[in-house]
Design an enzyme around this catalytic site. Structure first.
Site, mmCIF file in Angstrom:
data_model
loop_
_atom_site.group_PDB
_atom_site.id
_atom_site.type_symbol
_atom_site.label_atom_id
_atom_site.label_comp_id
_atom_site.label_asym_id
_atom_site.label_seq_id
_atom_site.Cartn_x
_atom_site.Cartn_y
_atom_site.Cartn_z
ATOM 1 N N ASN A 190 0.860 -1.179 0.000
ATOM 2 C CA ASN A 190 0.000 0.000 0.000
ATOM 3 C C ASN A 190 0.895 1.228 0.000
ATOM 4 O OD1 ASN A 190 -1.722 2.212 0.889
ATOM 5 N ND2 ASN A 190 -3.232 0.632 1.390
ATOM 6 N N HIS A 191 0.714 2.083 -1.001
ATOM 7 C CA HIS A 191 1.597 3.242 -1.161
ATOM 8 C C HIS A 191 1.518 4.200 0.024
ATOM 9 C CE1 HIS A 191 4.392 5.577 -3.328
ATOM 10 N NE2 HIS A 191 3.867 5.516 -4.525
ATOM 11 N N ALA A 192 0.432 4.126 0.777
ATOM 12 C CA ALA A 192 0.329 4.971 1.972
ATOM 13 C C ALA A 192 1.357 4.579 3.017
ATOM 14 C CB ALA A 192 -1.084 4.873 2.557
#
Length: 217
Positions: A190-192
């Site tokens: 997840n890029h977050a």
């Protein structure tokens, strides 16, 4: 018991990036590489050690050296990180071709971890259903093995928003290329939680630990 540490948004270096990818561009990405396990696999065979729990140790030790891959949300939706994570992994049932998730405690000591995983597979490995072992803590990392296929790519997505921002890890059937033995290895991120830098470092650290197997076997 693992402790969850909430990030201070005033000092967290990725606070803006986290919100950007959680609220504006909701992005997961996948990276796939071949890990050279030539020496590692030879040493395992010489010591009569099973491959899966040994590779699981390499994965979890690297996860626990990478704060970004221990990042998730608490029940209040606040981002933070666990001080360590445990593996949640799949076991296959040959009779009906289904799988179940079980989990094991983590130890940085290889022998302790290895024996724990082998014991848990013996104890819970024949339990049917999606969850083969109850009581999984929240500080888990999903790890799967696909020992029937030497894949060259892998994608992972969901059809709805999810609070799950921990990485999803998969490795496949190792294969010979020239004099080397290579292991297909994939991580869904997840890029977050993590950017390309963190994922690249993670994969490079996996390779480094496989190269330095004699430091822990």
């Amino acid at each position: 018991m693992a402790e969850f540490h909430v990030f201070d948004p005033k000092t967290w270096e990725r606070a803006e990036h986290f919100r950007y990818y959680m609220d504006f561009i909701k992005t997961r990405y996948n990276l796939n590489v071949n890990i050279d396990i030539t020496g590692f696999l030879t040493a395992l065979k010489e010591q009569k050690l099973k491959f899966f729990p040994s590779m699981l140790y390499v994965v979890m030790r690297t996860v626990n050296d990478t704060k970004e891959f221990r990042t998730c949300l608490n029940p209040e939706g606040q981002p933070g990180y666990w001080d360590y994570c445990i593996p949640s992994y799949t076991v296959f049932h040959p009779d009906d071709k289904t799988f179940s998730d079980i989990w094991s405690e983590y130890s940085p000591d290889f022998s302790t971890f290895y024996q724990q995983v082998v014991s848990d597979i013996t104890t819970y490995g024949n339990n049917k259903g999606v969850k083969g072992r109850a009581g999984r803590p929240d500080n888990f990392t999903p790890v799967s093995s696909l020992p029937w296929l030497s894949f060259s790519g892998h994608g992972c997505d969901t059809f709805s928003d999810s609070r799950m921002i921990l990485p999803i890890i998969l490795f496949g059937k190792y294969f010979k290329q020239g004099k080397r033995i290579l292991l297909p290895f994939s991580i869904s991120v997840n890029h977050a939680a993590a950017d390309g830098y963190h994922s690249a470092k993670f994969l490079n650290d996996i390779q480094k630990l496989c190269d330095e197997y004699d430091t822990f076997l």
